[in-house]
Design an enzyme around this catalytic site. Structure first.
Site, PDB file in Angstrom:
ATOM      1  N   LYS A  11       5.604   1.618  17.356  1.00 56.69           N
ATOM      2  CA  LYS A  11       4.402   1.995  16.614  1.00 56.69           C
ATOM      3  C   LYS A  11       3.482   0.780  16.662  1.00 56.69           C
ATOM      4  CE  LYS A  11       2.883   4.271  12.425  1.00 56.69           C
ATOM      5  NZ  LYS A  11       1.758   3.439  12.049  1.00 56.69           N
ATOM      6  N   CYS A  19     -22.567 -24.557 -10.045  1.00 57.90           N
ATOM      7  CA  CYS A  19     -21.167 -24.620  -9.625  1.00 57.90           C
ATOM      8  C   CYS A  19     -21.102 -24.997  -8.149  1.00 57.90           C
ATOM      9  CB  CYS A  19     -20.485 -23.283  -9.862  1.00 57.90           C
ATOM     10  SG  CYS A  19     -18.759 -23.318  -9.345  1.00 57.90           S
ATOM     11  N   CYS A  75     -16.517 -26.182 -12.152  1.00 57.39           N
ATOM     12  CA  CYS A  75     -17.710 -26.705 -12.850  1.00 57.39           C
ATOM     13  C   CYS A  75     -17.614 -26.581 -14.363  1.00 57.39           C
ATOM     14  CB  CYS A  75     -18.969 -25.994 -12.359  1.00 57.39           C
ATOM     15  SG  CYS A  75     -19.109 -24.309 -12.989  1.00 57.39           S
ATOM     16  N   GLU A 112       9.249   5.228  20.681  1.00 57.29           N
ATOM     17  CA  GLU A 112       8.303   4.247  21.222  1.00 57.29           C
ATOM     18  C   GLU A 112       7.764   3.374  20.096  1.00 57.29           C
ATOM     19  OE1 GLU A 112       5.755   7.288  22.897  1.00 57.29           O
ATOM     20  OE2 GLU A 112       4.186   6.818  21.437  1.00 57.29           O
ATOM     21  N   ASP A 129       0.501  -1.622  15.950  1.00 54.69           N
ATOM     22  CA  ASP A 129      -0.321  -1.884  14.771  1.00 54.69           C
ATOM     23  C   ASP A 129      -1.749  -2.164  15.234  1.00 54.69           C
ATOM     24  OD1 ASP A 129      -0.914  -2.166  12.164  1.00 54.69           O
ATOM     25  OD2 ASP A 129       0.060  -4.115  11.898  1.00 54.69           O
ATOM     26  N   TYR A 171       0.846  -1.192   0.000  1.00 55.01           N
ATOM     27  CA  TYR A 171       0.000   0.000   0.000  1.00 55.01           C
ATOM     28  C   TYR A 171       0.886   1.248   0.000  1.00 55.01           C
ATOM     29  CZ  TYR A 171      -3.610   3.328   1.348  1.00 55.01           C
ATOM     30  OH  TYR A 171      -4.462   4.395   1.372  1.00 55.01           O
ATOM     31  N   ASP A 172       1.921   1.217   0.843  1.00 56.49           N
ATOM     32  CA  ASP A 172       2.839   2.361   0.901  1.00 56.49           C
ATOM     33  C   ASP A 172       3.498   2.606  -0.454  1.00 56.49           C
ATOM     34  OD1 ASP A 172       2.183   2.816   3.494  1.00 56.49           O
ATOM     35  OD2 ASP A 172       3.969   1.882   4.352  1.00 56.49           O
ATOM     36  N   TYR A 205      -0.822   7.411  24.322  1.00 53.32           N
ATOM     37  CA  TYR A 205       0.459   8.065  24.025  1.00 53.32           C
ATOM     38  C   TYR A 205       0.345   9.523  23.584  1.00 53.32           C
ATOM     39  CZ  TYR A 205      -0.989   6.334  19.407  1.00 53.32           C
ATOM     40  OH  TYR A 205      -1.709   6.051  18.278  1.00 53.32           O
ATOM     41  N   ARG A 223     -10.437   7.341  14.653  1.00 49.84           N
ATOM     42  CA  ARG A 223      -9.789   8.422  13.943  1.00 49.84           C
ATOM     43  C   ARG A 223     -10.590   8.862  12.723  1.00 49.84           C
ATOM     44  NH1 ARG A 223      -4.179   9.432  10.997  1.00 49.84           N
ATOM     45  NH2 ARG A 223      -4.631   7.609   9.753  1.00 49.84           N
ATOM     46  N   CYS A 260     -14.439 -22.138 -15.502  1.00 50.84           N
ATOM     47  CA  CYS A 260     -14.343 -22.379 -14.063  1.00 50.84           C
ATOM     48  C   CYS A 260     -13.665 -23.722 -13.801  1.00 50.84           C
ATOM     49  CB  CYS A 260     -15.743 -22.360 -13.459  1.00 50.84           C
ATOM     50  SG  CYS A 260     -15.787 -22.889 -11.742  1.00 50.84           S
ATOM     51  N   LYS A 293       9.319   2.825   9.928  1.00 49.83           N
ATOM     52  CA  LYS A 293       8.674   1.511   9.770  1.00 49.83           C
ATOM     53  C   LYS A 293       9.716   0.400   9.664  1.00 49.83           C
ATOM     54  CE  LYS A 293       4.109   2.467   8.672  1.00 49.83           C
ATOM     55  NZ  LYS A 293       3.512   2.231   7.386  1.00 49.83           N
ATOM     56  N   LYS A 326       9.406  11.197  18.626  1.00 46.02           N
ATOM     57  CA  LYS A 326       8.726  12.464  18.914  1.00 46.02           C
ATOM     58  C   LYS A 326       9.678  13.373  19.670  1.00 46.02           C
ATOM     59  CE  LYS A 326       4.431   9.911  19.519  1.00 46.02           C
ATOM     60  NZ  LYS A 326       3.478   9.349  20.475  1.00 46.02           N
ATOM     61  N   SER A 378      -1.825  12.118  10.838  1.00 47.71           N
ATOM     62  CA  SER A 378      -1.013  10.922  10.639  1.00 47.71           C
ATOM     63  C   SER A 378       0.452  11.303  10.803  1.00 47.71           C
ATOM     64  CB  SER A 378      -1.284  10.318   9.271  1.00 47.71           C
ATOM     65  OG  SER A 378      -0.913  11.242   8.301  1.00 47.71           O
ATOM     66  N   CYS A 405     -17.114 -17.086 -12.488  1.00 48.31           N
ATOM     67  CA  CYS A 405     -17.779 -18.266 -13.038  1.00 48.31           C
ATOM     68  C   CYS A 405     -19.249 -17.931 -13.258  1.00 48.31           C
ATOM     69  CB  CYS A 405     -17.631 -19.406 -12.041  1.00 48.31           C
ATOM     70  SG  CYS A 405     -18.736 -20.774 -12.375  1.00 48.31           S
TER      71      CYS A 405
END
Ligand code: IVH
Length: 704
Positions: free
Chosen positions: A131, A449, A428, A129, A133, A49-50, A243, A152, A425, A331, A307, A95, A443
């Protein structure tokens, strides 16, 4: 085309290419945002994603004129989902920027110094500190009492999860400590998460209940916290670390460390690995040491947050766009390994979607043995030219399904062939089609199926379709497994087949069944041999043909023979019949394709013929709205409806002659509000519009 573009480096993109790429990235990231934030079921790793985010940002930096209004770079997280009341954050929940390596950390330090005008020798303390998840939260305390809690959301507006947060141990109802130390207003912010052990235990329990299994602890925490029923949240083992803060009155701490001490005194848990670092080297040591503990920590972390400790410096540094200048996230890299992709398997989901899966020579990736990886879809395979027998680099990030990130083409065996994605498929053998603009091939063997049949059958007998009493989900599953009911026609031939003297296992002799229960079931089935055309069409479970669309089709064609004939002519996309189909309200090309695809499939035709023999499918009759209390009225549905989906509610109201609107105005006659109704309910009150609960509404229209 877009697939080729994705491989072009940003420097080589032309302006039209860049426009297309930004469009693609916006759509793709919106899809992943939805999966991650709303469905709590991501399909790509954070790192992947990043990478999308980074490409989007790089293209925007090259072509600032092309930045889209809905660019992912302008969004923070996802907009709140609809079931909850919204909460405007008095101080936005922002963020964090990212740093990726030692040089970036040094840059971060240098930027802080430059901005504050500090000399090289002046010490800048930074808190490091883990992060976590998990899921960010904000909890507002007034005079020490917990008053409102929120997610958020998009950073500006979150979801009101007060009741849910209250169920979490470690979320004090009242702040502890002498009155003088309790602020008038404080918004405590932090992260709600689930430990790895609790996540495993929850998934085991969910599996036993045949309920949804979560992909990773973060999704389990999100799914547990964003429950409309706080009792469910209460039953889930959630934990939190505090935090940060939002609004604070008075704000009388001098540093991040001071604030953490306050949090502890007020009764919050804070992360024990938090430490003050005095230099870049010190920060990097903290990163390494926290990273070394990562695998053995009882909860998932995905990096380290830095921070600036001094609050006066934080205030001077302030914010840039949507992230603080005084903090950043470092990260951890995703864990990768090299292995051989032995085979590509195609799985068929319950909705008929074909999904490719890579079968790998098992390999250890950061302590976990991996033997499967996701390949996402057809385009992904083509774009990366992934072939069976290839040596590949795979990557695992968090607990999402491992992915193939790269093919080592120099290790490719001689004579290897590009992978040919199947067009039928694998289960099937029906045609598998891919509609324009869709990433997924599906399919078309819907009713026959096996991969889809059980779910289709359950739908076929459910409340809003055939509604056969005594033929619930459990029975359908049992009958499907032992071969008694394989497709909808089998339901209506059950009695006949049972009466056949050659039948060695008639229903009445089976475990759990007796003569009476078997006869009751036959009676229940026989009672439903007559059905309206609209209900019948909906029962078929054709993709995109919901209740409302089924009704429109029934209205347009009147009878099943007329509809069948029209659709058979409409298979010719140049025909008038096809044009007529597209002229029906709410039927666009995509819906038409699903419908025509279904009718074109011979297996489905067999089922339709069989059903036509067994059933009395009534021609569509315009509803008698004379006795309807809502005929001609404008109705709005809002909040969570419990006994029907939104589209069912809409179709039902329309059948009673009502107009269904999406927003409340002075012209609205009735608002039906379920739990979690928000602004529409408020508007109804403002306009003095009548409001009913779902139950009151059903009684009112005579459907309770
Ligand atoms: S500080 C203004 N500290 O990471 C700074 N955030 O990318 C506010 N997160 O949504 C964030 N652990 O939910 C901070 N120790 C930590 C964190 C942390 C996890 C999450 C947070 C935020 C996201 C920022």
């Amino acid at each position: 085309m877009a697939n080729d573009l994705a491989a072009i480096s940003v420097d080589d993109l032309t302006e039209p290419d860049a426009t297309a790429e930004l469009t693609r990235l916006a759509a793709e990231m919106a899809d992943h945002d939805q999966r991650y934030h709303q469905d709590d079921a991501p399909v790509i790793s954070d790192a992947a994603y990043d990478a999308l985010k980074a490409r989007n940002a790089a293209i925007e930096a090259h072509f600032p004129a092309l930045i889209r209004g809905d660019s992912p770079s302008r969004k923070v997280g996802a907009a709140p989902s609809s079931g909850f009341t919204k909460v405007q954050h008095s101080v936005p929940m922002l963020s964090l920027g990212n740093v990726f390596d030692e040089a970036d950390v040094a840059d971060f330090y240098a930027r802080v110094r430059r901005f504050l005008g500090l000399g090289e020798d002046e010490q800048v303390d930074v808190i490091a500190e883990p992060k976590i998840d998990g899921l960010g939260f904000s909890a507002r305390y007034e005079s020490g009492r917990f008053v409102v809690g929120a997610t958020r959301g998009d950073g500006q507006v979150g979801e009101d999860i007060t009741a849910n947060l209250k169920t979490i141990q470690g979320m004090p109802d009242m702040l502890m400590g002498p009155a003088k130390d309790v602020p008038k207003v404080i918004e405590v912010r932090g992260e709600v998460f689930m430990t790895k052990a609790n996540f495993q235990a929850l998934n085991t329990a969910q599996e036993e209940k045949e309920a949804k299994v979560f992909a990773n602890p973060r999704n389990a925490a999100a799914g547990s916290l964003r429950q409309l029923d706080p009792e469910i949240t209460k039953s889930r083992p959630l934990t939190l670390f505090a935090y940060a803060w939002g609004e604070a009155e008075p704000l009388d701490w001098d540093s991040q460390q001071d604030y953490i001490d306050r949090l502890k005194a007020w009764g919050f848990s804070t992360n024990p690995l938090t430490r003050v670092c005095t230099s870049v080297e010190d920060v990097l040591t903290a990163y390494t040491e926290i990273g070394e503990q990562r695998a053995s920590l009882p909860y998932d972390i995905d990096g380290v947050v830095y921070k600036v400790n001094r609050l006066d410096w934080q205030q001077r540094l302030g914010f840039v766009s949507r992230a603080p200048r005084w903090a950043t996230a470092h990260k951890f890299p995703a864990e990768q390994a090299q292995t051989v992709l032995e085979k590509i398997d195609i799985q068929v989901g319950r909705t008929g979607s074909l999904t490719p899966v890579a079968r790998l020579t098992p390999v250890n990736v950061g302590g976990v043995v991996v033997s499967n990886a996701t390949l996402h879809n057809e385009d992904e395979i083509a774009r990366k030219d992934i072939r069976e027998g290839d040596t590949v680099i795979i990557q695992r990030a968090g607990d999402v399904i491992p992915q193939v990130v790269q093919v080592l083409t120099d290790k490719r065996p001689k004579g290897s062939k590009a992978y040919a994605y199947p067009s039928t498929c694998p289960i099937c053998d029906s045609l598998a089609v891919r509609e324009e603009g869709e990433a997924v091939r599906r399919c078309t063997g819907g009713l026959i199926c096996p991969a889809q049949a059980v779910e289709r059958l359950k739908h076929f007998v459910s409340r809003n379709t055939f509604d056969i009493e005594g033929l619930g989900a459990k029975n359908i599953e049992g009958f499907f497994e032992d071969g008694t009911i394989k497709n909808p026609v089998d339901i209506f031939t059950l009695e006949k087949r049972n009466a056949n003297p050659d039948n060695l296992t008639p229903l009445k002799s089976r475990e759990g069944w007796g003569k009476t229960s078997a006869e009751n079931l036959f009676t229940a089935i026989n009672e439903k041999r007559t059905i309206g055309l609209d209900r019948f069409l909906f029962a078929l479970g054709i993709r995109q043909i919901g209740q409302a669309t089924a009704r429109l089709l029934a209205q347009a064609y009147g009878s099943l023979p007329a509809l069948s004939e029209a659709l058979s002519t409409a298979q010719d996309r140049e025909s008038d019949a096809y044009a007529d189909l597209l002229n029906i309200e709410s039927i666009g090309a995509a819906v038409a394709e699903d419908l025509l695809g279904f009718f074109a499939e011979a297996h489905n035709q067999d089922v339709l013929d069989g059903l036509a023999r067994e059933l009395n499918i009534e021609d569509f009759d315009a509803p008698d709205t004379d006795s309807s209390p809502i005929a001609g009225k404008t109705v709005v549905f809002t909040g969570t409806l419990e006994t029907m989906s939104r589209s069912e509610a809409k179709a039902g109201a329309q059948a009673l002659g009502a107009k269904v609107a999406g927003s409340v105005s002075a012209k609205t006659d009735l608002v039906v509000a379920g739990p979690g109704a928000g602004s529409k309910l408020k508007k109804a009150e403002e306009f003095g519009v009548e409001v009913k609960t779902e139950q009151e509404y059903l009684v009112f229209v005579g459907k309770a």
